[in-house]
Each structure stands twice: as C-alpha cells, then as structure tokens.
Design a protein around this motif. Structure first.
Motif, mmCIF file in Angstrom:
data_model
loop_
_atom_site.group_PDB
_atom_site.id
_atom_site.type_symbol
_atom_site.label_atom_id
_atom_site.label_comp_id
_atom_site.label_asym_id
_atom_site.label_seq_id
_atom_site.Cartn_x
_atom_site.Cartn_y
_atom_site.Cartn_z
ATOM 1 N N GLY A 1 0.765 -1.138 -0.105
ATOM 2 C CA GLY A 1 0.080 -0.141 -0.019
ATOM 3 C C GLY A 1 0.636 1.157 0.041
ATOM 4 N N ILE A 2 2.087 1.083 0.259
ATOM 5 C CA ILE A 2 2.975 2.446 0.153
ATOM 6 C C ILE A 2 2.922 2.892 -1.408
ATOM 7 C CG2 ILE A 2 5.217 3.442 0.361
ATOM 8 C CD1 ILE A 2 5.496 1.798 2.884
ATOM 9 N N SER A 3 2.655 4.125 -1.613
ATOM 10 C CA SER A 3 2.808 4.752 -2.978
ATOM 11 C C SER A 3 4.104 5.165 -3.130
ATOM 12 C CB SER A 3 1.665 5.516 -3.210
ATOM 13 O OG SER A 3 1.867 6.325 -4.626
ATOM 14 N N THR A 4 4.511 6.057 -2.172
ATOM 15 C CA THR A 4 5.940 6.906 -2.148
ATOM 16 C C THR A 4 6.456 7.112 -0.837
ATOM 17 O OG1 THR A 4 5.006 9.187 -2.006
ATOM 18 C CG2 THR A 4 5.296 8.419 -4.446
ATOM 19 N N ILE A 5 7.689 7.294 -0.851
ATOM 20 C CA ILE A 5 8.769 7.431 0.165
ATOM 21 C C ILE A 5 9.539 8.691 -0.135
ATOM 22 C CG2 ILE A 5 10.290 6.555 1.646
ATOM 23 C CD1 ILE A 5 9.312 3.657 1.072
ATOM 24 N N HIS A 6 9.711 9.493 0.597
ATOM 25 C CA HIS A 6 10.516 10.947 0.383
ATOM 26 C C HIS A 6 11.247 10.880 1.629
ATOM 27 C CE1 HIS A 6 8.867 12.172 -3.378
ATOM 28 N NE2 HIS A 6 7.617 12.195 -2.860
ATOM 29 N N SER A 7 12.729 10.845 1.609
ATOM 30 C CA SER A 7 13.270 10.858 2.446
ATOM 31 C C SER A 7 14.242 12.021 2.749
ATOM 32 C CB SER A 7 14.497 9.665 2.546
ATOM 33 O OG SER A 7 13.795 8.513 2.496
ATOM 34 N N SER A 8 14.589 12.484 4.115
ATOM 35 C CA SER A 8 15.334 13.858 4.383
ATOM 36 C C SER A 8 16.332 13.086 5.587
ATOM 37 C CB SER A 8 14.619 14.929 4.969
ATOM 38 O OG SER A 8 13.712 15.376 3.680
ATOM 39 N N PHE A 9 17.479 13.704 5.571
ATOM 40 C CA PHE A 9 18.618 13.332 6.559
ATOM 41 C C PHE A 9 18.919 14.422 7.373
ATOM 42 C CE2 PHE A 9 18.942 10.597 2.885
ATOM 43 C CZ PHE A 9 18.720 9.329 3.433
ATOM 44 N N VAL A 10 19.046 14.178 8.776
ATOM 45 C CA VAL A 10 19.397 15.263 9.929
ATOM 46 C C VAL A 10 20.996 15.312 9.587
ATOM 47 C CG1 VAL A 10 19.797 15.773 12.096
ATOM 48 C CG2 VAL A 10 17.686 14.608 11.267
ATOM 49 N N LEU A 11 21.375 16.655 9.180
ATOM 50 C CA LEU A 11 22.585 16.962 9.118
ATOM 51 C C LEU A 11 23.410 17.552 10.359
ATOM 52 C CD1 LEU A 11 22.381 18.912 5.660
ATOM 53 C CD2 LEU A 11 23.103 16.464 6.001
ATOM 54 N N ASN A 12 22.566 18.293 11.113
ATOM 55 C CA ASN A 12 22.756 18.907 12.574
ATOM 56 C C ASN A 12 21.656 19.134 13.354
ATOM 57 O OD1 ASN A 12 24.564 20.026 14.463
ATOM 58 N ND2 ASN A 12 23.956 21.971 13.406
ATOM 59 N N SER A 13 21.708 18.712 14.476
ATOM 60 C CA SER A 13 20.486 18.934 15.222
ATOM 61 C C SER A 13 20.842 20.260 16.104
ATOM 62 C CB SER A 13 20.281 17.864 16.302
ATOM 63 O OG SER A 13 19.897 16.577 15.841
ATOM 64 N N VAL A 14 20.092 21.322 15.735
ATOM 65 C CA VAL A 14 19.958 22.576 16.529
ATOM 66 C C VAL A 14 19.291 22.371 17.965
ATOM 67 C CG1 VAL A 14 19.159 25.190 16.435
ATOM 68 C CG2 VAL A 14 19.768 23.786 14.297
ATOM 69 N N LYS A 15 18.393 21.689 18.081
ATOM 70 C CA LYS A 15 17.434 21.524 19.271
ATOM 71 C C LYS A 15 16.968 20.291 19.187
ATOM 72 C CE LYS A 15 13.990 23.320 22.351
ATOM 73 N NZ LYS A 15 12.961 24.278 22.476
ATOM 74 N N ASP A 16 17.160 19.305 20.197
ATOM 75 C CA ASP A 16 16.828 18.053 20.368
ATOM 76 C C ASP A 16 16.146 17.650 21.764
ATOM 77 O OD1 ASP A 16 16.183 15.368 19.819
ATOM 78 O OD2 ASP A 16 18.489 14.948 19.650
ATOM 79 N N SER A 17 15.207 18.011 21.811
ATOM 80 C CA SER A 17 14.485 18.002 23.260
ATOM 81 C C SER A 17 13.230 16.913 23.289
ATOM 82 C CB SER A 17 13.746 19.314 23.487
ATOM 83 O OG SER A 17 12.990 19.091 25.003
ATOM 84 N N THR A 18 13.296 16.434 24.560
ATOM 85 C CA THR A 18 12.325 15.393 24.973
ATOM 86 C C THR A 18 11.234 16.027 25.828
ATOM 87 O OG1 THR A 18 13.237 14.291 26.583
ATOM 88 C CG2 THR A 18 13.762 13.336 24.595
ATOM 89 N N GLY A 19 11.633 16.993 26.386
ATOM 90 C CA GLY A 19 10.587 17.481 27.345
ATOM 91 C C GLY A 19 9.452 18.391 26.928
#
Length: 152
Positions: A129-147
């Motif tokens: 059922g997947i028609s398309t997949i577009h991917s992007s890759f993280v080059l640098n994380s400016v903010k990475d929060s879980t709270g």
C-alpha cells in the motif's frame, strides 16, 4: 492538575532519577504529599514511563532520517495494515499520521546510509500500500528535546 503538579512534572522531565525528597524541596512541599502527587500522576497516565535518554552517536545510531510516506489509497484497512507493519520495525522511532501532502511521517535511527538503503529496500518499501517514500537526513540538530514545556 495544578501548579505544583506542573512543577513536579517539569522536575521529572529534567531528571527522572531525582528522589522524592529532592523534588519536594524544589517544588515547596514535604516528601509525603510530593510522593502522593507523583503516584497520582502515574495512575492518571500523565506520567507514562521513566526512560534513559541515550547519546545516539555512542550507540551506532549516527543517521537520523525522516521519511514522508504516502499510501496508494485512503482506506481504513490499508492504513491499519500499514500501522501494524510499522510497529514491527524497531528502527522506526516515531510514526505520525499527518495532514498535508503525505500521510505519515517516520523518524528512523540507523548507523549509516548503507543501513538506511537496506532498511528502505528490504523493510519499508515492501509494506503493501505504500505509494511513495520521500526521505530527508538530519545534518545537524539545533534543538533535540524530549521534554514538554509546561506553563507552571
């Protein structure tokens, strides 16, 4: 939930290994009411779990990819099947059904681009059922929060 509960939650998000006495002193309560409030927040499922946050670069998860997935049809049966298959893939950290130009946004953590290529070809793209997949890759994380920010 009141202001004290919010302060307790902020403290736990900052450091869940704090003991009740430490949290109590920071929110202005004694130990017993603080403990009772934490138990109530757990029972209400406001606190879902206590986890350790890992440094992904030290555990061979150096590549973060976001994949925009579009299904071939907007059918409940197809969407349910897709969700079931996604839950079986532990490299997918997050899956969100979204509005807009695609149906799902996936966050995938892998070691490198070769592992990503294998993941796409042998695990993700074979889901019916997947028609398309577009991917992007993280080059640098400016903010990475879980709270979550709470106004308390």
């Amino acid at each position: 939930m009141d202001t004290i509960d919010g302060k307790i939650l902020m403290q736990l998000q900052e450091n869940a290994k704090q003991n009740t006495k430490e949290i109590a002193s920071k929110v202005g309560l004694s130990v017993t009411p603080t403990y009772e409030r934490i138990r109530k927040l757990e029972q209400q499922q406001i606190i879902k779990a206590y986890v350790a946050l890992l440094d992904r670069t030290k555990i061979e998860k150096k590549l973060i990819a976001y994949c925009q997935v579009t299904l071939s049809k907007q059918q409940k049966k197809l969407a349910d099947s897709f969700k079931e298959q996604i839950l079986l893939l532990p490299d997918i950290m997050e899956c969100h059904q979204v509005s807009g130009n695609f149906d799902y946004l996936l966050k995938i953590a892998l070691d490198d681009i070769a592992e990503f290529h294998e993941f796409i070809n042998e695990k993700l793209s074979i889901i019916d059922g997947i028609s398309t997949i577009h991917s992007s890759f993280v080059l640098n994380s400016v903010k990475d929060s879980t709270g979550y920010h709470l106004d308390y």
